[in-house]
Structure formats: structure tokens, C-alpha cells
Design an enzyme around this catalytic site. Structure first.
Site: not given
Ligand code: FAD
Length: 465
Positions: A44, A120, A189-190, A271, A320, A444
Site C-alpha cells: 500500500t 496465498a 482525507g485531509l 479509515g 515505519h 542556525h
Molecule cells: C493514501 C495513504 C497514505 C498513507 N500515507 C502514509 C504516510 O505518509 N506515512 C505512513 O507511515 N503511512 C502511511 N499510510 C499507511 C501505510 O501505507 C501503511 O501503514 C503500510 O502500507 C502498511 O504496511 P503493511 O506491510 O502492513 O501492509 P501493506 O502495505 O498494506 O501491504 C500488504 C501487502 O500484502 C499483500 N497481500 C495481502 N494479502 C495477501 C495474500 N493473501 N496473498 C498475497 N499477498 C497478499 C497486498 O497485496 C499488499 O501488497 C498511508 C496509507 C494510505 C492509503
């Protein structure tokens, strides 16, 4: 025919949690398979979250700067009115995403992690079948790291499709909507609503709570609310969205009155929820904590050698956090003695102005008389004035223990304050006291001087106020 594969570590999901876990596992010499069925490595965050949103926000900022110059300018710079071809902007953004996708692929390859593209589905805690373009692969592993992330929450009366969009579609629009209604006044959203306002859209925000960004304290969100007001963003607080049809979104205002808002696009950002459905989690026997997978301070689930990281494991749902958990889990599997026990995970809203919050905030210490809180305004910081970042009500706030001066929390609101977030987190993580910040010679002219001055102020001797 189903191919069979055995590995030491199997990671599901190549988001910031999963791919970082993969690289670290590889570095530690663990035989690792990483499975992802999404659009690209990086999940994501890289594909439809952090990076693309910050790219669009950056482009919107550039557009606004030129638009200001066209409107008379404030720095002696004038320009012709800007135009935007959003398709080109989106292509530029997609180019950055592709570059980073390729970077993640190269890093995984260097770490000798085998990447399998496909979805998976778990049969039991240590076995899944992955549907790939070349057929099914049954993978059995000694250790499984679940990193399936999260997905946008859909409102049943406002399902995604057509002109009702999630953040994913908002980041790939081919033109700037004339009228955009954002449902949900949280950070996603913001951030996007402000970016589209800068790009010239008429924007309205509908939020159920009584103020925007309800997870942050009011002093931090006030400068953002002021920006919205000054830029003609219509705010409907305490309001509920209803259905959408024929270019109109029905809402119920705080007073219970029905109202129709004109909208070319309705962006629903109410959310995100953990991705727990549709991949056999129920066959794995892991315990849940509400909607999230339950983990302990080692990111271990209730099932032996099944680990979980990232958004799947709960708040804060931030990139992070997931990567930090991913590193910890890889090291634990490799036999290191690690726990995931951060003092603080800083959060940033890339709004206008930006907000940072790390550690305890005023709501967390409300009613306590054993803490000191000090604020230092950017209006008194030379660097802020020199870069037009001093006049939007921004500040740095430090909260510390009265008795030993240990810093408990640091927050800031102001332009570019995202760049201060790591310095705040570092001080908290290292258990710094006010005297540590006060005794650090701050460069500074920089915005970080506001952190220095806020700490000095807590000690009763700020210099520049
Ligand atoms: C618009 C937006 C802006 C954001 N901005 C920020 C920001 O500025 N800073 C920040 O820290 N966070 C931000 N976030 C949140 C951040 O993107 C997430 O916290 C982060 O991506 C979570 O990482 P993750 O590894 O948990 O999962 P994800 O990044 O959601 O990755 C999960 C992956 O698993 C894969 N997957 C899921 N189930 C399966 C399965 N069964 N088999 C194979 N593949 C699978 C999915 O396809 C996906 O690629 C933002 C989110 C959005 C939507």
C-alpha cells in the site's frame, strides 16, 4: 499440477512490513520466500499510499506556489496563471513508484529472497497454496510472517465505484475534479483534500466528529483548520454522509438537517481495516485482538512460529511501524534476542501545515501536575520567516516530567515539520531530558531551533521569546 516448496521463512505481503522483514531475513542468511498478490512490491505504502500521496501533495504545492505568484505574489515574483495536466502529473508519480518498485525488487534479489507473485491461501498455520500465473505452488514453512496489511473501509450506503472513490483512485485521477467532497476528516482525507484544493478543486469535507483530525489535540489541528477556512474549504463537522446520486451527496448536518452537496467525485476516507479476510487466516488458529491479529512484544501470534507485522497487527497503522516490526521478527527468527518495544512511534500528517506527534500529548497528561509543557512558536524562528513558514500559527511543544525533566512527548505543527519528526523520536527513544536538547547546539537558521527553544523554555530560560 501443484508444485511443492519448502522454506525456512514464508512472508505473506510485500508491504513495508513484509518486504523489510524479507530483506533482513535474507541478510541474516535465512532461506526466505516472499509472496505478494498486489500491484507491485512495496504494498500500500509504495503503490497507493505514502509515496504517491506525497508526490501528488508535492505537485499540488508547486502548483499553488505558481498560482500565488500569478495572483500578485508576495516575494516580488510574478508568473502567468498555471495550468495542470493531471494525467502527466500522475504519470510522473507512477514513474517514481516504478523506480521504487524496481529498487525493492533489487534489494530482495540481493538478499537472495525468492519473490512469488500471487495470492496465498492458508490450509493450516504453516502451509499455503499460492495461485500464480504459472500454476499453484504449495509452500510449507518453519516460520510464517503475516504482513497482509490493510484496506480502505467502505460505507455500505456509499460503496466504491464510479464517482465514489477511495484514496487509491484519488491518486490516479486523470483530471482535477471541479467539486470534490471528502467523507472523513482523518489524515488521509485531509492530505488529499488539501492537495486537490491547491490544484483548484472546490473541496468540502464531511466529518462525523466535532473537529478535523480528531486523533490529534486541538492546538495541533487549529492551524490546519485555519488553512481550510482561509482557502474556502467547506467544513461540515458533526455531520453524517448518506447516499450519492446524480452528482449530489446527501448529508445530515450537526443540527439534523438534510443537505445536498454537489460533487463530481466523493472521496471516502473513513479509515482502514486490517486485511484478515479471504486468505485462510481462519485456518491458522491464531488469536485475534478485535479486528487485528493478536501479537505479543516479539510480534509472535498465539500460534508457534507464526508472526505478524504491520497494519494487520493494529494501531498505529503506519509504514515505519511495520518495517520496524519486520526487522525485529527477522532477527528473532535468526536467534537474536529482540523485542518490539518502542518508546515512541512518531506520526505525521502531511497537511497544510504539517503535524507531527511523538510520545505523550496534552490529552494523555491531562490533569497531571507532574509534567511541564512548553510551546515555542515558529513566528519567532528566523528560518521559518525566511521560508514563509512562520505565519500560520505553527509551533513546537515539549512535554516533560517535572521531577527529572525526562522528555515524554514532542509535537509540532508547521510547514516542513515532518523533517523534525525523527529528531523528536530519537530524543524520546534515548530517554533524553530537557537539558540534553537544551545543551545540543542547534544549527542556525533551522526549524529545529524551535525544539531547542521549547526545551529551554521548559527550563525557564528561552532566549528568543
Ligand atoms: C493514501 C495513504 C497514505 C498513507 N500515507 C502514509 C504516510 O505518509 N506515512 C505512513 O507511515 N503511512 C502511511 N499510510 C499507511 C501505510 O501505507 C501503511 O501503514 C503500510 O502500507 C502498511 O504496511 P503493511 O506491510 O502492513 O501492509 P501493506 O502495505 O498494506 O501491504 C500488504 C501487502 O500484502 C499483500 N497481500 C495481502 N494479502 C495477501 C495474500 N493473501 N496473498 C498475497 N499477498 C497478499 C497486498 O497485496 C499488499 O501488497 C498511508 C496509507 C494510505 C492509503
Amino acid at each position: 499440477m501443484t508444485q511443492n516448496l519448502k522454506t525456512k521463512v514464508l512472508i505473506i505481503g510485500a508491504g513495508t512490513g513484509g518486504y523489510v522483514a524479507g530483506i533482513r531475513c535474507g541478510q541474516l542468511g535465512l532461506d526466505t520466500v516472499l509472496v505478494d498478490g498486489g500491484d507491485g512490491l512495496g504494498g500500500t505504502c509504495l503503490n497507493v499510499g505514502c509515496i504517491p500521496s506525497k508526490a501528488i501533495i508535492h505537485a499540488a504545492g508547486k502548483f499553488e506556489t505558481v498560482a500565488k505568484a500569478a495572483g500578485g505574489g508576495t516575494l516580488g515574483i510574478t508568473a502567468a496563471a498555471p495550468a495542470i495536466d493531471l494525467k502527466q502529473t500522475v504519470e510522473w508519480k507512477d514513474g517514481i513508484v516504478r523506480k521504487l518498485n524496481a529498487g525493492v525488487a533489487a534489494l530482495l534479489k540481493k538478499a537472495k529472497v525468492r519473490v512469488i507473485k500471487g495470492w496465498a491461501n492458508f490450509e493450516d498455520a504453516k502451509t499455503c497454496v499460492v495461485k500464480t500465473e504459472d500454476g499453484d505452488i504449495r509452500i510449507t514453512a518453519e516460520h510464517v510472517i503475516l504482513a497482509t496489511g490493510s484496506e480502505p473501509v467502505e460505507l455500505p450506503f456509499l460503496p466504491f465505484g464510479g464517482d465514489v472513490i477511495s484514496s487509491t483512485e484519488a491518486l490516479s485521477l486523470s483530471e482535477v475534479p471541479k467539486k470534490l467532497v471528502v467523507v472523513g476528516g482523518g489524515y488521509i482525507g485531509l492530505e488529499l483534500g488539501i492537495a486537490f484544493r491547491k490544484l483548484g478543486a472546490e473541496v468540502a469535507i464531511v466529518e462525523m466528529a466535532e473537529r478535523i483530525l480528531p486523533l490529534y489535540d486541538k492546538a495541533l489541528t487549529d492551524p490546519v483548520a485555519k488553512w481550510l477556512e482561509n482557502h474556502g474549504v467547506e467544513l461540515h463537522l458533526g455531520a453524517r454522509a448518506g447516499g450519492f446520486g446524480e452528482g449530489k451527496l446527501s448529508i445530515t448536518t450537526r443540527d439534523g438537517e438534510p443537505l445536498q452537496l454537489d460533487a463530481d467525485k466523493v472521496l471516502v476516507t473513513v479509515g482502514r481495516r486490517p486485511r484478515t479476510q479471504g486468505w485462510g487466516l481462519e485456518n491458522m488458529g491464531v488469536a485475534m485482538a478485535g479486528p487485528f491479529v493478536k501479537i505479543d512484544n516479539r510480534c509472535a501470534t498465539s500460534m508457534k512460529n507464526v508472526w505478524a507485522v504491520g497494519d494487520l497487527t493494529g494501531e498505529p497503522m503506519l509504514a515505519h511501524k511495520g518495517s520496524a516490526q519486520g526487522e525485529v521478527v527477522a532477527e528473532i527468527i535468526a536467534g537474536h534476542d529482540r523485542v518490539f518495544d518502542p518508546v515512541a512511534i512518531a506520526a505525521v500528517c502531511f497537511t497544510e501545515p504539517e503535524i507531527v506527534s511523538a510520545g505523550l500529548g496534552p490529552n494523555d497528561v491531562a490533569g497531571r501536575d507532574d509534567v511541564i509543557q512548553s510551546v515555542f512558536p515558529f513566528a519567532a524562528i528566523g528560518r521559518a520567516l525566511a521560508i514563509e513558514a512562520g505565519e500560520d500559527g505553527g509551533f513546537v511543544r515539549v512535554i516533560a516530567s517535572k521531577s527529572d525533566h525526562r522528555i515524554l512527548g514532542v509535537q509540532a505543527v508547521g510547514q516542513h515539520v515532518s523533517e523534525l519528526s525523527n529528531s523528536f523520536a530519537q530524543m524520546l527513544e534515548m530517554g533524553a531530558v530537557l537539558e540534553d536538547v537544551a545543551g545540543t547546539i542547534h544549527v542556525h537558521p533551522t526549524l529545529g531551533e524551535a525544539f531547542h527553544e521549547a526545551s529551554l523554555r521548559s527550563l525557564g530560560h528561552a532566549i528568543h521569546i
